[in-house]
Design a protein around this motif. Structure first.
Motif, PDB file in Angstrom:
ATOM      1  N   LEU A 459     -45.547 -22.986  42.277  1.00 20.42           N
ATOM      2  CA  LEU A 459     -45.417 -21.586  42.667  1.00 20.42           C
ATOM      3  C   LEU A 459     -43.951 -21.151  42.666  1.00 20.42           C
ATOM      4  O   LEU A 459     -43.605 -20.081  42.149  1.00 20.42           O
ATOM      5  CB  LEU A 459     -46.027 -21.372  44.050  1.00 20.42           C
ATOM      6  CG  LEU A 459     -45.772 -20.005  44.715  1.00 20.42           C
ATOM      7  CD1 LEU A 459     -46.379 -18.878  43.884  1.00 20.42           C
ATOM      8  CD2 LEU A 459     -46.328 -19.999  46.131  1.00 20.42           C
ATOM      9  N   LEU A 460     -43.075 -21.975  43.230  1.00 18.33           N
ATOM     10  CA  LEU A 460     -41.663 -21.626  43.269  1.00 18.33           C
ATOM     11  C   LEU A 460     -41.061 -21.562  41.870  1.00 18.33           C
ATOM     12  O   LEU A 460     -40.211 -20.710  41.583  1.00 18.33           O
ATOM     13  CB  LEU A 460     -40.893 -22.639  44.124  1.00 18.33           C
ATOM     14  CG  LEU A 460     -41.180 -22.598  45.639  1.00 18.33           C
ATOM     15  CD1 LEU A 460     -40.397 -23.676  46.357  1.00 18.33           C
ATOM     16  CD2 LEU A 460     -40.870 -21.225  46.212  1.00 18.33           C
ATOM     17  N   ARG A 461     -41.490 -22.453  40.990  1.00 19.85           N
ATOM     18  CA  ARG A 461     -40.982 -22.416  39.619  1.00 19.85           C
ATOM     19  C   ARG A 461     -41.367 -21.116  38.930  1.00 19.85           C
ATOM     20  O   ARG A 461     -40.548 -20.503  38.231  1.00 19.85           O
ATOM     21  CB  ARG A 461     -41.523 -23.603  38.821  1.00 19.85           C
ATOM     22  CG  ARG A 461     -41.061 -23.638  37.369  1.00 19.85           C
ATOM     23  CD  ARG A 461     -41.632 -24.832  36.632  1.00 19.85           C
ATOM     24  NE  ARG A 461     -43.085 -24.774  36.570  1.00 19.85           N
ATOM     25  CZ  ARG A 461     -43.763 -24.059  35.669  1.00 19.85           C
ATOM     26  NH1 ARG A 461     -43.126 -23.320  34.778  1.00 19.85           N
ATOM     27  NH2 ARG A 461     -45.087 -24.065  35.665  1.00 19.85           N
ATOM     28  N   ARG A 462     -42.594 -20.672  39.158  1.00 18.72           N
ATOM     29  CA  ARG A 462     -43.054 -19.433  38.523  1.00 18.72           C
ATOM     30  C   ARG A 462     -42.447 -18.195  39.170  1.00 18.72           C
ATOM     31  O   ARG A 462     -42.099 -17.227  38.481  1.00 18.72           O
ATOM     32  CB  ARG A 462     -44.582 -19.342  38.593  1.00 18.72           C
ATOM     33  CG  ARG A 462     -45.309 -20.396  37.784  1.00 18.72           C
ATOM     34  CD  ARG A 462     -46.812 -20.315  38.035  1.00 18.72           C
ATOM     35  NE  ARG A 462     -47.360 -19.069  37.531  1.00 18.72           N
ATOM     36  CZ  ARG A 462     -47.900 -18.917  36.341  1.00 18.72           C
ATOM     37  NH1 ARG A 462     -47.960 -19.937  35.505  1.00 18.72           N
ATOM     38  NH2 ARG A 462     -48.389 -17.751  35.966  1.00 18.72           N
ATOM     39  N   LEU A 463     -42.313 -18.215  40.490  1.00 20.26           N
ATOM     40  CA  LEU A 463     -41.919 -17.006  41.206  1.00 20.26           C
ATOM     41  C   LEU A 463     -40.410 -16.793  41.232  1.00 20.26           C
ATOM     42  O   LEU A 463     -39.926 -15.677  41.027  1.00 20.26           O
ATOM     43  CB  LEU A 463     -42.454 -17.056  42.640  1.00 20.26           C
ATOM     44  CG  LEU A 463     -42.186 -15.847  43.534  1.00 20.26           C
ATOM     45  CD1 LEU A 463     -42.908 -14.618  42.995  1.00 20.26           C
ATOM     46  CD2 LEU A 463     -42.630 -16.130  44.967  1.00 20.26           C
ATOM     47  N   THR A 464     -39.673 -17.834  41.504  1.00 19.66           N
ATOM     48  CA  THR A 464     -38.237 -17.658  41.730  1.00 19.66           C
ATOM     49  C   THR A 464     -37.376 -18.054  40.541  1.00 19.66           C
ATOM     50  O   THR A 464     -36.216 -17.655  40.460  1.00 19.66           O
ATOM     51  CB  THR A 464     -37.786 -18.466  42.963  1.00 19.66           C
ATOM     52  OG1 THR A 464     -37.970 -19.866  42.703  1.00 19.66           O
ATOM     53  CG2 THR A 464     -38.588 -18.063  44.181  1.00 19.66           C
ATOM     54  N   HIS A 465     -37.900 -18.875  39.641  1.00 25.02           N
ATOM     55  CA  HIS A 465     -37.114 -19.339  38.513  1.00 25.02           C
ATOM     56  C   HIS A 465     -37.652 -18.755  37.206  1.00 25.02           C
ATOM     57  O   HIS A 465     -38.629 -18.020  37.197  1.00 25.02           O
ATOM     58  CB  HIS A 465     -37.107 -20.868  38.451  1.00 25.02           C
ATOM     59  CG  HIS A 465     -36.390 -21.502  39.592  1.00 25.02           C
ATOM     60  ND1 HIS A 465     -36.847 -21.443  40.888  1.00 25.02           N
ATOM     61  CD2 HIS A 465     -35.232 -22.202  39.645  1.00 25.02           C
ATOM     62  CE1 HIS A 465     -36.016 -22.077  41.690  1.00 25.02           C
ATOM     63  NE2 HIS A 465     -35.022 -22.546  40.968  1.00 25.02           N
ATOM     64  N   GLY A 466     -37.005 -19.090  36.128  1.00 35.99           N
ATOM     65  CA  GLY A 466     -37.448 -18.601  34.838  1.00 35.99           C
ATOM     66  C   GLY A 466     -36.872 -17.235  34.523  1.00 35.99           C
ATOM     67  O   GLY A 466     -36.135 -16.641  35.316  1.00 35.99           O
ATOM     68  N   PRO A 467     -37.217 -16.718  33.354  1.00 35.97           N
ATOM     69  CA  PRO A 467     -36.691 -15.405  32.939  1.00 35.97           C
ATOM     70  C   PRO A 467     -37.237 -14.291  33.836  1.00 35.97           C
ATOM     71  O   PRO A 467     -38.394 -14.318  34.248  1.00 35.97           O
ATOM     72  CB  PRO A 467     -37.195 -15.259  31.505  1.00 35.97           C
ATOM     73  CG  PRO A 467     -38.396 -16.163  31.427  1.00 35.97           C
ATOM     74  CD  PRO A 467     -38.112 -17.313  32.332  1.00 35.97           C
ATOM     75  N   THR A 468     -36.398 -13.327  34.115  1.00 34.11           N
ATOM     76  CA  THR A 468     -36.782 -12.206  34.974  1.00 34.11           C
ATOM     77  C   THR A 468     -37.721 -11.273  34.222  1.00 34.11           C
ATOM     78  O   THR A 468     -37.392 -10.791  33.140  1.00 34.11           O
ATOM     79  CB  THR A 468     -35.548 -11.429  35.430  1.00 34.11           C
ATOM     80  OG1 THR A 468     -34.643 -12.329  36.068  1.00 34.11           O
ATOM     81  CG2 THR A 468     -35.930 -10.330  36.396  1.00 34.11           C
TER      82      THR A 468
END
Length: 520
Positions: A459-468
């Motif tokens: 969840l944190l990888r999808r929500l807080t990280h990655g391209p905006t």
């Protein structure tokens, strides 16, 4: 044992008046808010917050005003037993013709949940001062419903009479329905109806169990029933089966959990916080206080089945969360797994297990309440809860991303935070129970704990990280003062309980020993 002294007239003390005030103040607040004119909607919400603040202060007083000193040992306890002795006791005639009494009390088992209820209600009422769903009804009505919910929840935790317990247990049904149906999302009415149907099913079973106990034992007094039930083995089997299913619906425990994701997804932010923070605890508290206390032989008979259902809930909740793509729905399903750990602790029928369950209840209320506050803020600002559209939160709202990361790590059970103790020692209690059966359940529970970490990290990888994403890019990073007011106590208490679990466990060992009939 002679319990005639319990039927004598009331002795009014400052402490006993306090118990009555805990129910009267929020009820009076709801009435005052309801009669205020519609044009003073915001002022009414402020008034509701004031009454909630007074109730919260009152909820703290029993620890200092009551007669405590029962002693405690963290995750263990004394080997002897004694009659259940509330810190504060109020016993009044209610319906003399039927022998019904208005009997309230508070002890180490109920006190942490009473304080948690007062705190979360205060935070939710304060939240409504600035934030009321636009598509719902008046904000003053929502705040009044929150106060009515508080009366029902507090009454449930304070009741020491089975009939009174049932009455308060049912008080929350219609207000919670109204909160979901009146201020929820697009599918709010369907979710509210599902909530009511499931809860009514549980209510019928609870009423049957309560009536059976009162009829067979000749009393509904929980002090008289706890540790000396006087019920036959067969009666206890039937009573516990009825009560276990009824409380499983409210908790909710697998497989009677399917109303929960819909209710959480559609409920407004404050509705989700109250639902997860305290309403679910009514089920697990009832299973400990009434189920185990009144029908210990039934609890022992059903313990293996409860243990199996607990492990299934832990694993199923985690596996479902790994597939979820909606933020609030994922948090809702995580509650199924967390309540599974609470049930596993209860199923061991040991002081260690029951203390783990009580601590797990409080930790879940703090952490999941914080998660739903944060998720509500994200969804309100982004206009969606879809994880496919929420990515790169740390770039546009770093403080919000950091706080959500803290709550997620606390929920996955990081040592030093509140979520660790209950889940870890539920597994420890299963190991201590001994035998290949309980050892297997402990191992499966530990595997479920690892899966919990997996889906929260995902969840944190999808929500807080990655391209905006474009949705997150437009999300405002500033936070309102009312949001910090709601978040800060939960953050601090998550840290405090994680470091000092005695904040919850103090004074629990002796009443739990009484519930277990003197067995450690």
């Amino acid at each position: 044992m002679n319990y005639d002294y319990l039927l004598t007239g009331p002795t009014w003390t400052t402490a006993s008046v306090l118990l009555l005030a805990l129910l009267v103040v929020p009820a009076l607040g709801a009435a005052v808010v309801a009669v205020l004119p519609a044009r003073r909607d915001r002022q009414a919400r402020i008034v509701a917050t004031g009454f909630a603040a007074v109730t919260f202060v009152l909820s703290l007083v029993p620890f200092f005003a009551g007669e405590r000193g029962q002693g405690w040992v963290a995750f263990g306890g004394p080997r002897d037993t004694a009659p259940l002795t509330p810190w504060v006791n109020l016993d009044l005639p209610w319906v003399p013709a039927l022998g019904l009494r208005f009997h309230l009390g508070i002890d180490g088992i109920s006190y942490p949940l009473v304080v948690l209820t007062g705190l979360l209600t205060l935070l939710c009422c304060a939240y409504t001062v600035r934030k009321v769903p636009k598509d719902g009804g008046p904000g003053r009505t929502l705040s009044a419903l929150l106060l009515i919910l508080e009366v029902g929840v507090l009454g449930t935790f304070l009741s020491l009479d089975l009939i009174l317990f049932f009455v308060f247990f049912e008080v929350v049904l219609l207000p919670m329905y109204a909160v979901i149906a009146g201020w929820g999302g697009s599918e709010r009415r369907a979710a509210a109806r599902k909530f009511v149907l499931y809860t009514l099913f549980g209510s019928v079973l609870l009423l049957l169990g309560v009536v059976l106990v009162v009829t067979k034992a000749g009393t509904g007094n929980l002090i008289a029933l706890t540790g000396a039930p006087g019920l036959t083995r067969t009666t206890q089997y039937v009573v516990f089966a009825l009560l276990a299913v009824a409380f499983a619906v409210k908790a909710p425990l697998w497989p009677l959990h399917t109303w929960l994701p819909d209710a959480h997804t559609e409920a407004p932010t404050v509705g989700s916080v109250i639902l997860a923070g305290v309403l679910l605890k009514m089920g697990t508290y009832g299973l400990i206080r009434v189920g185990v206390g009144v029908a210990p032989l039934g609890a022992e008979w059903a313990a293996p089945a409860l243990g199996i259902l607990a492990v299934i809930a832990i694993l199923a909740g985690s596996l479902i969360c790994l597939r979820q793509r909606e933020l609030k729905r994922l948090i809702a399903y995580s509650s199924v797994g967390h309540m599974g750990f609470v049930l596993l602790g209860i199923a061991t029928l040991t002081i260690t297990g029951l203390q783990a369950a009580l601590l797990g209840n409080v930790a879940h209320g703090l952490i999941t309440g914080l998660l739903f506050f944060l998720a509500g803020t994200i969804k309100d600002r982004a206009g969606t809860g879809s994880l496919d559209q929420l990515s790169g939160l740390r770039e546009t709202a770093p403080r919000l991303a950091g706080l959500f990361g803290f709550a997620a790590i606390a929920s996955l059970g990081l040592p030093g935070l509140a979520g660790f103790w209950g889940e870890a020692f539920a597994v420890v209690a299963a190991v201590r129970r001994g035998g290949p059966f309980w050892l297997t359940l402990a191992i499966l529970g530990a595997v479920g704990g690892a899966l919990t970490a997996a889906y929260f990290l995902r969840l944190l990888r999808r929500l807080t990280h990655g391209p905006t994403t474009p949705t997150v890019h437009a999300l405002r990073s500033s936070t309102a003062a009312v949001e910090w007011f709601a978040w800060t106590p939960l953050i601090l208490l998550t840290l405090a309980v994680g470091v000092i679990p005695a904040l919850v466990l103090a004074e629990t060992a002796l009443p739990l020993t009484t519930l277990l009939g003197g067995h450690p």
